[in-house]
Every structure is written in C-alpha cells, then in structure tokens.
Design a protein around this motif. Sequence first.
Motif, PDB file in Angstrom:
ATOM      1  N   GLN A   1      38.642   5.028 -18.573  1.00 54.48           N
ATOM      2  CA  GLN A   1      38.012   6.343 -18.560  1.00 54.48           C
ATOM      3  C   GLN A   1      39.046   7.448 -18.712  1.00 54.48           C
ATOM      4  O   GLN A   1      38.777   8.479 -19.337  1.00 54.48           O
ATOM      5  CB  GLN A   1      37.197   6.520 -17.271  1.00 54.48           C
ATOM      6  N   GLN A   2      40.229   7.229 -18.156  1.00 57.73           N
ATOM      7  CA  GLN A   2      41.284   8.227 -18.318  1.00 57.73           C
ATOM      8  C   GLN A   2      41.764   8.283 -19.762  1.00 57.73           C
ATOM      9  O   GLN A   2      42.066   9.354 -20.283  1.00 57.73           O
ATOM     10  CB  GLN A   2      42.441   7.927 -17.373  1.00 57.73           C
ATOM     11  N   ARG A   3      41.858   7.129 -20.416  1.00 58.29           N
ATOM     12  CA  ARG A   3      42.240   7.111 -21.829  1.00 58.29           C
ATOM     13  C   ARG A   3      41.246   7.922 -22.658  1.00 58.29           C
ATOM     14  O   ARG A   3      41.634   8.792 -23.449  1.00 58.29           O
ATOM     15  CB  ARG A   3      42.277   5.674 -22.341  1.00 58.29           C
ATOM     16  N   ILE A   4      39.971   7.615 -22.495  1.00 64.97           N
ATOM     17  CA  ILE A   4      38.937   8.319 -23.264  1.00 64.97           C
ATOM     18  C   ILE A   4      38.924   9.803 -22.898  1.00 64.97           C
ATOM     19  O   ILE A   4      38.644  10.663 -23.739  1.00 64.97           O
ATOM     20  CB  ILE A   4      37.559   7.682 -23.015  1.00 64.97           C
ATOM     21  N   GLY A   5      39.297  10.093 -21.648  1.00 65.44           N
ATOM     22  CA  GLY A   5      39.316  11.482 -21.181  1.00 65.44           C
ATOM     23  C   GLY A   5      40.335  12.360 -21.870  1.00 65.44           C
ATOM     24  O   GLY A   5      40.286  13.588 -21.760  1.00 65.44           O
ATOM     25  N   ARG A   6      41.292  11.776 -22.607  1.00 70.56           N
ATOM     26  CA  ARG A   6      42.230  12.612 -23.363  1.00 70.56           C
ATOM     27  C   ARG A   6      41.492  13.391 -24.451  1.00 70.56           C
ATOM     28  O   ARG A   6      41.902  14.479 -24.839  1.00 70.56           O
ATOM     29  CB  ARG A   6      43.302  11.744 -24.037  1.00 70.56           C
ATOM     30  N   LEU A   7      40.389  12.816 -24.945  1.00 67.79           N
ATOM     31  CA  LEU A   7      39.599  13.459 -26.010  1.00 67.79           C
ATOM     32  C   LEU A   7      38.294  14.026 -25.477  1.00 67.79           C
ATOM     33  O   LEU A   7      37.806  15.046 -25.956  1.00 67.79           O
ATOM     34  CB  LEU A   7      39.280  12.447 -27.121  1.00 67.79           C
ATOM     35  N   ASP A   8      37.726  13.322 -24.498  1.00 66.10           N
ATOM     36  CA  ASP A   8      36.415  13.702 -23.966  1.00 66.10           C
ATOM     37  C   ASP A   8      36.595  14.794 -22.923  1.00 66.10           C
ATOM     38  O   ASP A   8      36.601  14.543 -21.722  1.00 66.10           O
ATOM     39  CB  ASP A   8      35.734  12.472 -23.362  1.00 66.10           C
ATOM     40  N   ARG A   9      36.758  16.024 -23.431  1.00 66.54           N
ATOM     41  CA  ARG A   9      37.030  17.162 -22.563  1.00 66.54           C
ATOM     42  C   ARG A   9      36.193  18.344 -23.006  1.00 66.54           C
ATOM     43  O   ARG A   9      35.735  18.409 -24.147  1.00 66.54           O
ATOM     44  CB  ARG A   9      38.512  17.548 -22.620  1.00 66.54           C
ATOM     45  N   ILE A  10      35.995  19.276 -22.077  1.00 66.60           N
ATOM     46  CA  ILE A  10      35.348  20.529 -22.469  1.00 66.60           C
ATOM     47  C   ILE A  10      36.230  21.192 -23.520  1.00 66.60           C
ATOM     48  O   ILE A  10      37.441  21.320 -23.349  1.00 66.60           O
ATOM     49  CB  ILE A  10      35.165  21.451 -21.253  1.00 66.60           C
ATOM     50  N   GLY A  11      35.634  21.618 -24.606  1.00 66.06           N
ATOM     51  CA  GLY A  11      36.392  22.172 -25.720  1.00 66.06           C
ATOM     52  C   GLY A  11      36.407  21.233 -26.908  1.00 66.06           C
ATOM     53  O   GLY A  11      36.784  21.629 -28.012  1.00 66.06           O
ATOM     54  N   GLN A  12      35.987  19.983 -26.707  1.00 65.67           N
ATOM     55  CA  GLN A  12      35.862  19.033 -27.809  1.00 65.67           C
ATOM     56  C   GLN A  12      34.632  19.414 -28.643  1.00 65.67           C
ATOM     57  O   GLN A  12      33.518  19.476 -28.135  1.00 65.67           O
ATOM     58  CB  GLN A  12      35.706  17.611 -27.265  1.00 65.67           C
ATOM     59  N   ASN A  13      34.826  19.642 -29.918  1.00 67.24           N
ATOM     60  CA  ASN A  13      33.743  20.143 -30.766  1.00 67.24           C
ATOM     61  C   ASN A  13      33.115  19.074 -31.648  1.00 67.24           C
ATOM     62  O   ASN A  13      32.254  19.388 -32.469  1.00 67.24           O
ATOM     63  CB  ASN A  13      34.265  21.285 -31.656  1.00 67.24           C
ATOM     64  N   HIS A  14      33.542  17.813 -31.493  1.00 67.20           N
ATOM     65  CA  HIS A  14      33.024  16.744 -32.341  1.00 67.20           C
ATOM     66  C   HIS A  14      32.552  15.573 -31.492  1.00 67.20           C
ATOM     67  O   HIS A  14      32.913  15.445 -30.320  1.00 67.20           O
ATOM     68  CB  HIS A  14      34.102  16.243 -33.320  1.00 67.20           C
ATOM     69  N   ILE A  15      31.767  14.717 -32.100  1.00 68.78           N
ATOM     70  CA  ILE A  15      31.417  13.452 -31.464  1.00 68.78           C
ATOM     71  C   ILE A  15      32.677  12.593 -31.408  1.00 68.78           C
ATOM     72  O   ILE A  15      33.378  12.433 -32.406  1.00 68.78           O
ATOM     73  CB  ILE A  15      30.306  12.730 -32.250  1.00 68.78           C
ATOM     74  N   ILE A  16      32.973  12.029 -30.248  1.00 67.87           N
ATOM     75  CA  ILE A  16      34.168  11.192 -30.095  1.00 67.87           C
ATOM     76  C   ILE A  16      33.866   9.800 -30.642  1.00 67.87           C
ATOM     77  O   ILE A  16      32.858   9.182 -30.284  1.00 67.87           O
ATOM     78  CB  ILE A  16      34.572  11.101 -28.621  1.00 67.87           C
ATOM     79  N   LYS A  17      34.751   9.302 -31.483  1.00 66.63           N
ATOM     80  CA  LYS A  17      34.566   7.988 -32.096  1.00 66.63           C
ATOM     81  C   LYS A  17      35.658   7.054 -31.585  1.00 66.63           C
ATOM     82  O   LYS A  17      36.847   7.275 -31.822  1.00 66.63           O
ATOM     83  CB  LYS A  17      34.592   8.114 -33.617  1.00 66.63           C
ATOM     84  N   ILE A  18      35.210   6.033 -30.839  1.00 63.24           N
ATOM     85  CA  ILE A  18      36.123   5.103 -30.180  1.00 63.24           C
ATOM     86  C   ILE A  18      36.146   3.799 -30.967  1.00 63.24           C
ATOM     87  O   ILE A  18      35.100   3.168 -31.185  1.00 63.24           O
ATOM     88  CB  ILE A  18      35.682   4.846 -28.729  1.00 63.24           C
ATOM     89  N   HIS A  19      37.339   3.384 -31.383  1.00 62.23           N
ATOM     90  CA  HIS A  19      37.515   2.185 -32.207  1.00 62.23           C
ATOM     91  C   HIS A  19      38.272   1.128 -31.400  1.00 62.23           C
ATOM     92  O   HIS A  19      39.387   1.395 -30.928  1.00 62.23           O
ATOM     93  CB  HIS A  19      38.304   2.514 -33.480  1.00 62.23           C
ATOM     94  N   VAL A  20      37.670  -0.061 -31.258  1.00 64.04           N
ATOM     95  CA  VAL A  20      38.306  -1.147 -30.506  1.00 64.04           C
ATOM     96  C   VAL A  20      38.325  -2.421 -31.350  1.00 64.04           C
ATOM     97  O   VAL A  20      37.278  -3.046 -31.563  1.00 64.04           O
ATOM     98  CB  VAL A  20      37.573  -1.419 -29.180  1.00 64.04           C
TER      99      VAL A  20
END
Length: 645
Positions: free
Chosen positions: A271-290
């Motif tokens: 969750q902390q890893r994803i939280g680098r992008l998933d923050r207030i101010g993010q203007n796009h859908i986050i796309k996670i690739h595994v």
Amino acid sequence: VVVVDEAHHLQWSENEASDDYLFIEQLAQRVDGLILLTATPEQLGKQTHFAQLRLLDADRFHNFQVFLAEQQAFEPLAHLAKKIVNKNTLNESNTELLKQLIDKKLYADFSLTVADDTLRDEVITQLIDRHGTGRILFRNSRQVVQGFPEREFYAYPLQNSDTKNNDAVYLHWLVAQLKKLQDVQVLLICKHSTTVLALQKTLRDKYALKVAAFHEGMTIVERDRAAAYFADPDAQVQLLLCSEIGSEGRNFQFVHHLILLDLPENPDLLQQRIGRLDRIGQNHIIKIHVPYIIGSQQHSLCRWYAEGLHLFQANSNAASEVYRIQQQHVERVCANKQQDGLDALVNDTATLIQKIEAEMHQSRDILLELNSCRKEQAAQLIADVQAMHDTPALWHYMEDIFDCFGVDSEHHSDNCAILQMGETQRDTYFPHVPEEGMTVTFSRNIALAREDMQYLSWEHPMVVAAMDLVLSDNIGNAAISIVKHEELAAGQYLLECLFLIECSAPLNLQLSRFLPATPIRILIDQKRQDLTERVLHDDLLELDDKIEAEQITAFMAGEKNNIHAMIATAERQAENQMQDIMNTAGTDMLQTLAREIKRLDALSKLNPGIKTEEIEAFKERAIASHGYINDAKLRLDAVRFIISS
C-alpha cells in the motif's frame, strides 16, 4: 517540537521496546511538543498504536488492557454520534445516554427542536470535545477526505523454460512494456538496490533508455537529484527505478503508471508503494502493472493481493490485521512451487478481510473522524491558504529584497528562479542561500513534483529571516521626502513617526495572538497638530524633486527644538493609543483563557484524561500573560521628515 515521520516503525510491547522507541520516549519527556506522523498507525497491531499514544500522553495511556476496554466502551457513544450526524431518530436508550453526556440546557433545547441544524452541530461539538479521543489523536481516512484517484490493475503471466534465469524474462518483458508505453513516465519499485543498479546499467547500456535510479546506497542529496531529474520534463526520463526506500515519503503523483517488478510480503508495504502515486493531486487513473513467472512466489502473492485482499484495486485498513492472522499460512503457500492451498488461501482471505473491515467500520470512533476533518472549517482553511499563496505579492516582495541585499535572481522557468550571492551584496551572508546557490519556486504544484527545489512561502525560513534583516537594519529608519497633498500648504513641514508596541514574553505563552508587534503611525505638523486621521500614508505622493542635502540639513538644524517637541507630541499620542490596544489585548487574553479553564474544568468531571495540572497551568498562564501585556513597551521604529510642495 520533535516530529517523527513514519512513526509506525517505533516498536513497543508490554515486555520490550525497540531502541528507537526508547530514544523518542526520552526525548518526549524533555520537549514541549511531540508530533507523530504515520499513514498506517496500526500496521503492527493495536499494541503498536497504543505505544504511539503512550508517547504523546503517558498519564492518559498508561495501561494497554485499560486502553482496549476503553475502545470497547466508546462503541455506544460512536453509534449515538452517527445517528445524530445522519439525522436519525433517537431511541429511548440513545436519549438517556445523550442526557448523561451533554449539558442539561443543551440537552433540553436539542430534545425540543431535534431538526435544528445549529443545535445538532453544538451537540456533536460537545460530544467531540468532552468524550472524543481527538485531543492528541487526529486521523483522516480516505473515505472521509475523498479526492483520491481510481486504479486499474494489469497482471502479466510469463512463461519461463529456463528456471535459472527469471531475471532475463522480466527484463525482456520490461523493455517491451516501456516501448508500448512510449513517452509515458513510469515508476518501477522493487525490493533491492542490487536489482535497481543491474536494471539501470542494462537499460542504459544495452537498450539506450533514459532512466534514473533511486536507492538506499545513495545519499539524501543524490536521491533528491535523481527524483528531480525524473520530474524535470525537459530531461525526458521515462523510467525511475526505485528500491524499497522509495516506498515511503516520496511524492510521484505526476506519474500514473507503476510497475511492481517484485511484490513485498507485507500488505502495508504494498500500500505504501502504491501510495507514491495514489495521492491527492493525482489527475489520472493509476495503472498498476505486475509481471510474474507462472508458478512462482510472485504469482502466489499477486493472486493473494488481487483476489484475496483486493489491494491493487483499493486501500484497506484491515489488510495488516489479515496479514497478522494469516502470515504463516501465506509464507507456507508462497514457498510451495505447486501452489498447493493457494485457492483456499485466497478464498479464506476474501472472507476474513470482509469480516474485519465490517468490524472496524462498526466500532470505529466516529467522534475521532468528525474532529479530524470538520469539512466546513477545513474548506475555509484551505481557501485561506490558497488565497495567501496564489498571490504574486510574495514574489514581488522577495524580488525587492534580493535587489536590496545584492542577491542575484536568475529566471529558471515559470514560477522558478535560481538564486546566487551577487558581487554587490550588502551583507556577507544572506540567510539560507548557500555559496553554490539554490533553485526556488513559488508554485506549490511544482514544489510537490520537484523536491530539489525550495518552496518559498511566507513561512519559509529564508523569507522570515529576510524580514528580520529588514526590520533590524538601520537603513530606511530615517528618511526625507517632498510630497504633495491637497490638505497641506506648500512649504509646510511634518514628521511621520512609526512606533511599535513590543511585548517581550516567552514564546510558549503565544501572546502574539493577542498583542503582536503592533505599529502605530502618528503624523504631526510643524504646529504640533495631529494630522494622522486627516492625511493617510498612502495619500502622501512623493515627488521626484531633487533634495538639496546641505540646505535641508541646515534647515533642520535651525528647527531642532521644534522637531524634538514634535517627536515628543507624537510619542504622547502613540502612548494613548497603546494603552487602548493593551487593554483590548488583555481583555481578549483573559476571556480566551477563562473559557479554556472553564472548559477543562467541565471536561475533568467527565474525562479522566484531563489532569488538575492542566487547569492550574492555564491559570498560571493567564496571570503571567497579564503581566507581560502590561509591561509592553513603545519604541520609535522609524521617522520621516516631510516637506510639502
């Protein structure tokens, strides 16, 4: 004040405490203020959460078992508060509980006019104040704050005929994926710095890709530069390679593609890893690739996270508790190359997390949530901050400061500048500008993306220190002006005096709330008449007429006695105004502290967290504050000799 970030790392149990925890505990006993910051306060369970509260108020949180019992006792109160907030009808037991919790008059008024929103707000405020846990704890959840982006999850099952060379399979996939994404920026996080360094070398040397690296082997300055290099649009860096150290504290919300080359075993780390992008101010859908090799540990973890915990799709406060319960089971399944028991683990996890989330939602302290985010007040504060920082006034002010003190300001880009100590500087040292120079920005958005730039605000140490330089500098304290004003006859002379009321008191009394350094302007003409109200400062239009210094000096020498008398008259006028200002400040201070003393006295009858020492401390503060306000002094800070034309 001591501030501890990522405070969940401070480990404590009833039998043992970590060295870090003991160090902070000793500091907490010696400082006036302690702030603990964490996005995952219960990452290591309720005991760790209690340990953090214990650092903040050891008298209030002295026993873990008592703490657990109190949490259970808060449930009826939380249900009552929820009903009032949602405007639900109260049953008999709710009504009886409310009667015990709030003032009798407020209860009577509320019971007569339940639909009144103002009264409902007063009831909620009193419940929060007297019974909530928010005096030392503020917690904002994503559900309450809102404004977070959506997520999309993409899994990439990979075949590997050569089980000894998984790295080559992942590298081949990564290169192909970067080509598909073309110019889109991507953040990649993996566990180890060795992986980061190997990828950086191969991608740069073999595939000529522009990448940046960020790992624990670098100094803080080097990591800042790497992050800045990645954030700089002119550099056109597509990929930032991060080891696990990049999972905490860094903001990369200008990126919306995240590659997880390997997965951590702990869901909080994910969750902390994803939280680098998933923050207030993010203007796009986050796309996670595994990506994962079929049948590997990464494969098992990916399914557990995606199908059991659903962490790629959304955050969950219950994930750490699920992991605590299932840790051994997860490790056993992941170690099994045949993935025996994986389906059962995923199903059990999906059931368990739903159960725990329901329990957490049921027993959550709604008073804490209400106190942590009062939306109307928060919105007003945000609007005030934006209004203060969106104005160009600060930049214009600092440009004048830089020009005055000989600091070279060179344009860097929009809202950004490079500062260097100039050859014509008046002081050998200008505060907070190093010899090698620095890059500053006046844009909050740029500062969030570019951690190598200093964000200048009215509170920045450079700005505050520059103001102190201006105030402490003698230049400008005495001036001569030729002005034109319709109220003033030609050939008349006046003195414009600026006095300051100074209240020298210990900072912890916070008397600037009531009596800040207050300027008093007095304008006296040559007949010693007070023209302060008739002729305003901004209306005194200064003319460009050349001042004959010798002639003016001779004239002032001849009028020396009268000028001294004019200053004395101005001082008497200022002292009269000062007394009125001091009286108002003293009254405001006593009223404010009296309200707080009465509030604490009422709270002490209901809440064991309120100590007699706190009430006595406020009484002593009121007495001391009254004395310091009465001892305030008047100082002549600046004077201007004015000749009317």
